[in-house]
Design a protein around this motif. Structure first.
Motif, mmCIF file in Angstrom:
data_model
loop_
_atom_site.group_PDB
_atom_site.id
_atom_site.type_symbol
_atom_site.label_atom_id
_atom_site.label_comp_id
_atom_site.label_asym_id
_atom_site.label_seq_id
_atom_site.Cartn_x
_atom_site.Cartn_y
_atom_site.Cartn_z
ATOM 1 N N MET A 143 0.853 -1.359 0.029
ATOM 2 C CA MET A 143 0.306 -0.003 0.145
ATOM 3 C C MET A 143 0.700 1.283 0.210
ATOM 4 S SD MET A 143 -3.246 0.817 2.487
ATOM 5 C CE MET A 143 -2.896 -0.579 3.308
ATOM 6 N N THR A 144 1.858 1.332 0.773
ATOM 7 C CA THR A 144 2.830 2.539 0.917
ATOM 8 C C THR A 144 3.452 2.584 -0.582
ATOM 9 O OG1 THR A 144 3.004 1.941 3.217
ATOM 10 C CG2 THR A 144 4.791 3.431 2.017
ATOM 11 N N VAL A 145 3.949 1.553 -0.839
ATOM 12 C CA VAL A 145 4.738 1.694 -2.334
ATOM 13 C C VAL A 145 3.837 2.072 -3.462
ATOM 14 C CG1 VAL A 145 5.978 0.121 -4.205
ATOM 15 C CG2 VAL A 145 6.319 -0.338 -1.667
ATOM 16 N N LEU B 48 1.058 4.092 -2.936
ATOM 17 C CA LEU B 48 1.203 5.405 -2.694
ATOM 18 C C LEU B 48 2.509 6.112 -3.197
ATOM 19 C CD1 LEU B 48 -0.686 7.784 -1.268
ATOM 20 C CD2 LEU B 48 0.486 7.217 0.755
ATOM 21 N N LEU B 49 3.376 5.701 -2.828
ATOM 22 C CA LEU B 49 4.614 6.678 -3.301
ATOM 23 C C LEU B 49 4.990 6.712 -4.793
ATOM 24 C CD1 LEU B 49 7.425 5.452 -0.304
ATOM 25 C CD2 LEU B 49 5.993 7.789 -0.779
ATOM 26 N N THR B 50 4.722 5.439 -5.270
ATOM 27 C CA THR B 50 4.759 5.350 -6.813
ATOM 28 C C THR B 50 3.711 6.365 -7.310
ATOM 29 O OG1 THR B 50 3.582 3.318 -7.074
ATOM 30 C CG2 THR B 50 5.940 3.250 -7.022
ATOM 31 N N GLY B 51 2.364 6.130 -7.269
ATOM 32 C CA GLY B 51 1.596 7.216 -7.513
ATOM 33 C C GLY B 51 1.796 8.484 -7.453
ATOM 34 N N THR B 52 1.896 8.993 -6.484
ATOM 35 C CA THR B 52 2.419 10.572 -6.285
ATOM 36 C C THR B 52 3.658 10.709 -7.078
ATOM 37 O OG1 THR B 52 3.554 10.137 -4.306
ATOM 38 C CG2 THR B 52 1.431 10.734 -3.943
ATOM 39 N N GLY B 53 4.704 10.083 -7.349
ATOM 40 C CA GLY B 53 5.629 10.433 -8.012
ATOM 41 C C GLY B 53 5.654 10.150 -9.584
ATOM 42 N N GLN B 54 4.367 9.468 -9.926
ATOM 43 C CA GLN B 54 4.263 9.171 -11.713
ATOM 44 C C GLN B 54 4.022 10.507 -12.275
ATOM 45 O OE1 GLN B 54 1.022 6.775 -11.991
ATOM 46 N NE2 GLN B 54 1.773 5.918 -14.062
ATOM 47 N N PHE B 55 4.635 10.512 -13.432
ATOM 48 C CA PHE B 55 4.248 11.515 -14.367
ATOM 49 C C PHE B 55 2.812 11.777 -14.588
ATOM 50 C CE2 PHE B 55 3.634 13.092 -18.589
ATOM 51 C CZ PHE B 55 4.016 14.402 -18.462
ATOM 52 N N ASN B 56 2.150 12.664 -14.597
ATOM 53 C CA ASN B 56 0.868 13.054 -14.807
ATOM 54 C C ASN B 56 0.746 14.226 -15.966
ATOM 55 O OD1 ASN B 56 -1.964 13.044 -14.911
ATOM 56 N ND2 ASN B 56 -2.317 13.239 -12.853
ATOM 57 N N ILE B 57 0.102 13.885 -17.023
ATOM 58 C CA ILE B 57 -0.070 14.824 -17.982
ATOM 59 C C ILE B 57 -0.974 16.080 -17.352
ATOM 60 C CG2 ILE B 57 -2.018 14.071 -19.226
ATOM 61 C CD1 ILE B 57 0.832 15.476 -20.978
ATOM 62 N N SER B 58 -1.773 15.713 -16.583
ATOM 63 C CA SER B 58 -2.622 17.185 -16.184
ATOM 64 C C SER B 58 -1.868 17.861 -15.290
ATOM 65 C CB SER B 58 -3.931 16.572 -15.409
ATOM 66 O OG SER B 58 -3.429 15.859 -14.143
ATOM 67 N N ASP B 59 -0.653 17.476 -14.681
ATOM 68 C CA ASP B 59 0.290 18.500 -14.135
ATOM 69 C C ASP B 59 0.906 19.465 -15.033
ATOM 70 O OD1 ASP B 59 0.144 17.113 -11.948
ATOM 71 O OD2 ASP B 59 1.844 15.861 -12.094
ATOM 72 N N LEU B 60 0.966 19.260 -16.286
ATOM 73 C CA LEU B 60 1.393 20.280 -17.262
ATOM 74 C C LEU B 60 0.310 20.850 -17.929
ATOM 75 C CD1 LEU B 60 4.094 18.040 -19.043
ATOM 76 C CD2 LEU B 60 4.407 19.772 -17.352
ATOM 77 N N VAL B 61 -0.780 20.280 -18.295
ATOM 78 C CA VAL B 61 -2.098 20.884 -18.791
ATOM 79 C C VAL B 61 -3.169 20.473 -18.059
ATOM 80 C CG1 VAL B 61 -3.524 20.793 -20.886
ATOM 81 C CG2 VAL B 61 -0.747 20.112 -21.041
ATOM 82 N N SER B 62 -3.240 21.655 -17.123
ATOM 83 C CA SER B 62 -4.650 21.365 -15.966
ATOM 84 C C SER B 62 -5.839 21.330 -16.409
ATOM 85 C CB SER B 62 -4.374 22.780 -14.910
ATOM 86 O OG SER B 62 -4.418 23.872 -15.872
ATOM 87 N N THR B 63 -6.188 21.826 -17.739
ATOM 88 C CA THR B 63 -7.454 21.745 -18.203
ATOM 89 C C THR B 63 -7.861 20.189 -18.768
ATOM 90 O OG1 THR B 63 -6.684 22.001 -20.524
ATOM 91 C CG2 THR B 63 -7.629 24.014 -19.239
ATOM 92 N N LEU B 64 -6.727 19.345 -18.583
ATOM 93 C CA LEU B 64 -7.209 18.056 -18.844
ATOM 94 C C LEU B 64 -7.222 17.308 -17.578
ATOM 95 C CD1 LEU B 64 -4.535 17.294 -21.885
ATOM 96 C CD2 LEU B 64 -7.167 17.650 -22.075
ATOM 97 N N SER B 65 -7.100 17.778 -16.552
ATOM 98 C CA SER B 65 -7.138 16.959 -15.265
ATOM 99 C C SER B 65 -8.514 16.145 -15.070
ATOM 100 C CB SER B 65 -6.735 17.957 -14.043
ATOM 101 O OG SER B 65 -7.884 18.865 -13.753
ATOM 102 N N TRP B 66 -9.476 16.904 -15.196
ATOM 103 C CA TRP B 66 -11.027 16.068 -15.205
ATOM 104 C C TRP B 66 -11.108 14.850 -16.084
ATOM 105 C CZ3 TRP B 66 -14.457 15.517 -18.776
ATOM 106 C CH2 TRP B 66 -14.223 16.321 -20.055
ATOM 107 N N LEU B 67 -10.253 14.664 -17.248
ATOM 108 C CA LEU B 67 -10.447 13.618 -17.948
ATOM 109 C C LEU B 67 -9.543 12.287 -17.189
ATOM 110 C CD1 LEU B 67 -9.663 15.094 -21.567
ATOM 111 C CD2 LEU B 67 -11.801 14.065 -20.360
#
Length: 94
Positions: free
Chosen positions: A1-3, A5-24
């Motif tokens: 569970m901890t792994v 969480l840590l890998t999920g938060t550190g994973q690249f997310n396109i919505s970090d760069l283009v915030s209008t896509l975050s809802w998708l």
């Protein structure tokens, strides 16, 4: 569970760069983190539910607070609760 969480938060997310896509949630990162959050919440809930039964088994340690007791004291003494402690915690003090 901890792994997860840590890998999920550190994973690249396109919505970090283009915030209008975050809802998708194109990559499913937010769904994965919600799933891990539910698992973690279930674990904490299980600990809190099972704690009173375990405390009765260890009655010889009367007067000593364990980790879950301390968490309950912190949660119940927050300003939003009017500074009142949980009834079980008050019984231990008195």
């Amino acid at each position: 569970m901890t792994v997860s969480l840590l890998t999920g938060t550190g994973q690249f997310n396109i919505s970090d760069l283009v915030s209008t896509l975050s809802w998708l949630d194109l990559q499913g990162v937010q769904a994965k983190l919600r799933r891990v959050h539910r698992q973690f919440d279930g674990l904490i809930t299980k600990l809190l539910v099972e704690h009173p039964a375990m405390a009765e088994e260890h009655a010889w340690e009367e007067g000593r607070l364990d980790f879950v007791d301390r968490l309950r004291l912190v949660a119940w003494s927050r300003p939003g609760r009017g500074g009142q402690l949980e009834p079980r915690a008050e019984a231990k003090r008195g």
